[in-house]
Enzyme design. Structure first.
Site, PDB file in Angstrom:
ATOM      1  N   ASN A   9       0.882  -1.283   0.011  1.00 48.83           N
ATOM      2  CA  ASN A   9       0.036  -0.024  -0.047  1.00 48.83           C
ATOM      3  C   ASN A   9       0.847   1.137  -0.114  1.00 48.83           C
ATOM      4  O   ASN A   9       1.367   1.675   0.926  1.00 48.83           O
ATOM      5  CB  ASN A   9      -0.896  -0.083   1.383  1.00 48.83           C
ATOM      6  CG  ASN A   9      -1.685   1.261   1.353  1.00 48.83           C
ATOM      7  OD1 ASN A   9      -1.699   2.123   0.559  1.00 48.83           O
ATOM      8  ND2 ASN A   9      -2.077   1.406   2.775  1.00 48.83           N
ATOM      9  N   LYS A  11       0.121   4.239  -0.355  1.00 56.93           N
ATOM     10  CA  LYS A  11      -0.687   5.436   0.391  1.00 56.93           C
ATOM     11  C   LYS A  11      -0.445   6.644  -0.719  1.00 56.93           C
ATOM     12  O   LYS A  11      -0.438   6.543  -1.872  1.00 56.93           O
ATOM     13  CB  LYS A  11      -0.047   5.831   1.729  1.00 56.93           C
ATOM     14  CG  LYS A  11      -0.024   4.379   2.779  1.00 56.93           C
ATOM     15  CD  LYS A  11       0.114   4.726   4.147  1.00 56.93           C
ATOM     16  CE  LYS A  11       0.110   3.353   4.835  1.00 56.93           C
ATOM     17  NZ  LYS A  11       0.025   3.674   6.425  1.00 56.93           N
ATOM     18  N   GLU A  98      -6.424   4.879   7.922  1.00 65.01           N
ATOM     19  CA  GLU A  98      -6.488   6.298   7.506  1.00 65.01           C
ATOM     20  C   GLU A  98      -7.799   6.797   6.909  1.00 65.01           C
ATOM     21  O   GLU A  98      -7.767   8.103   7.145  1.00 65.01           O
ATOM     22  CB  GLU A  98      -5.176   6.465   6.623  1.00 65.01           C
ATOM     23  CG  GLU A  98      -3.712   6.315   7.479  1.00 65.01           C
ATOM     24  CD  GLU A  98      -2.650   5.756   6.850  1.00 65.01           C
ATOM     25  OE1 GLU A  98      -2.747   5.968   5.581  1.00 65.01           O
ATOM     26  OE2 GLU A  98      -1.855   5.212   7.328  1.00 65.01           O
ATOM     27  N   SER A 209       3.987  -1.693  10.044  1.00 64.62           N
ATOM     28  CA  SER A 209       5.239  -1.742  10.400  1.00 64.62           C
ATOM     29  C   SER A 209       6.010  -3.199  10.013  1.00 64.62           C
ATOM     30  O   SER A 209       7.056  -3.588  10.626  1.00 64.62           O
ATOM     31  CB  SER A 209       5.800  -1.471  11.807  1.00 64.62           C
ATOM     32  OG  SER A 209       5.623  -0.270  11.750  1.00 64.62           O
ATOM     33  N   GLY A 230       2.911  -1.058   4.117  1.00 66.18           N
ATOM     34  CA  GLY A 230       2.993   0.193   3.735  1.00 66.18           C
ATOM     35  C   GLY A 230       4.388   0.657   3.203  1.00 66.18           C
ATOM     36  O   GLY A 230       4.837   0.458   2.179  1.00 66.18           O
TER      37      GLY A 230
HETATM   38  P1  PGA Z   1       3.129   0.469   7.353  1.00 71.52           P
HETATM   39  O1  PGA Z   1       1.710   0.690   6.895  1.00 71.52           O
HETATM   40  O2  PGA Z   1       3.778  -0.847   6.849  1.00 71.52           O
HETATM   41  O3  PGA Z   1       3.922   1.713   7.015  1.00 71.52           O
HETATM   42  O4  PGA Z   1       2.997   0.373   8.866  1.00 71.52           O
HETATM   43  C1  PGA Z   1       0.511  -0.309   6.726  1.00 71.52           C
HETATM   44  C2  PGA Z   1      -0.545   0.040   6.286  1.00 71.52           C
HETATM   45  O5  PGA Z   1      -0.995   1.178   6.600  1.00 71.52           O
HETATM   46  O6  PGA Z   1      -1.209  -0.670   5.485  1.00 71.52           O
END
Ligand code: PGA
Length: 250
Positions: A9, A11, A98, A209, A230
């Site tokens: 993802n 974002k 989000e 994470s 992410g």
């Molecule tokens: P992150 O995001 O791996 O940067 O923690 C995960 C997500 O929001 O899908």
């Protein structure tokens, strides 16, 4: 072991130059993509779905991070399910934390989005997860149950994809502990089979994470059927490292 799903993802990150570079790194690693034992998917921002159409030739699915809650019409700035289908999206995130936090999406809106994905032959990935405050107050399971039922109650979907993403682990560099992930995933599956449909197949991805360093532990944990990544998915080499790590589980 069921086939795991690894979804990246992005974002609201990236630009055209980074999209081109990403594709060229994937191209150079076509053998690894061919050998991947996981299903791979990249979810770029809407603006780059067109530029990333090559993904499907590289054996990587294209996915979207969101969709409109309406079929079509005067909804300036929105992107509909049929448009995403035209862009060959296979997977679509619904209810990412989000979206819940900044755009106040919940309940009926998410239910409509979920159904629109199904209506257009795409696979919705319902994202759920508790905040730190909710966890500290012992509300984790209540929150997960509510977020599942408000969208999935009465669904006709035969296969469910759910991403468990504890809000406090997203983008913080602090992933959930393996034991917490296993407990939450077990609870999610049990709730789906008890309250939604005893016969439905369900995959639960972990997100929050995930990196190439903790993937071996987190993504091979009990009841973990893949990962939603992410930050670490923004770099093609890191994403490929996680895919390689999944291969080593089999
Ligand atoms: P992150 O995001 O791996 O940067 O923690 C995960 C997500 O929001 O899908």
């Amino acid at each position: 072991m069921t086939k795991k799903l690894l979804a990246g993802n992005w974002k609201m990150h990236g630009d055209l130059a980074s999209v081109r570079k990403y594709l060229s790194v994937l191209r150079q690693n076509q053998a690894l993509l061919n050998d991947s034992l996981a299903e791979l998917c990249i979810m770029p921002p809407y603006a780059y779905l067109g530029a990333m159409q090559e993904l499907s030739h590289l054996r990587v699915h294209i996915g979207a991070q969101n969709l409109a809650a309406y079929e079509k019409g005067a909804y300036t700035g929105e992107v509909s399910a049929s448009m995403l289908k035209d862009m060959h999206c296979q997977y679509v995130l619904v209810g990412h934390s989000e979206r819940r936090q900044y755009f106040h999406e919940q309940g009926d809106v998410l239910k409509r989005k979920y159904q629109l994905c199904l209506d257009h032959d795409m696979i919705p990935v319902l994202c759920i997860g508790e905040t730190l405050e909710q966890r500290e107050q012992g509300q984790t399971f209540d929150v997960l149950r509510r977020q599942l039922l408000e969208v999935l109650d009465g669904t006709s979907a035969e296969a469910l994809r759910i991403a468990y993403e504890p809000v406090w682990a997203i983008g913080t560099g602090v992933s959930a502990k393996k034991s917490d992930v296993e407990e939450a995933h077990g609870f999610i599956k049990q709730t789906v089979w008890e309250k939604i449909n005893p016969n439905v197949s369900v995959k639960v991805l972990y997100g929050g994470s995930v990196t190439e360093h903790n993937a071996a532990e987190l993504l091979n944990a009990l009841n973990v059927d893949g990962g939603l990544v992410g930050g670490a998915s923004l770099d093609a080499a890191r994403f490929l490292e996680i895919a390689k790590c999944i291969n080593s589980f089999y």
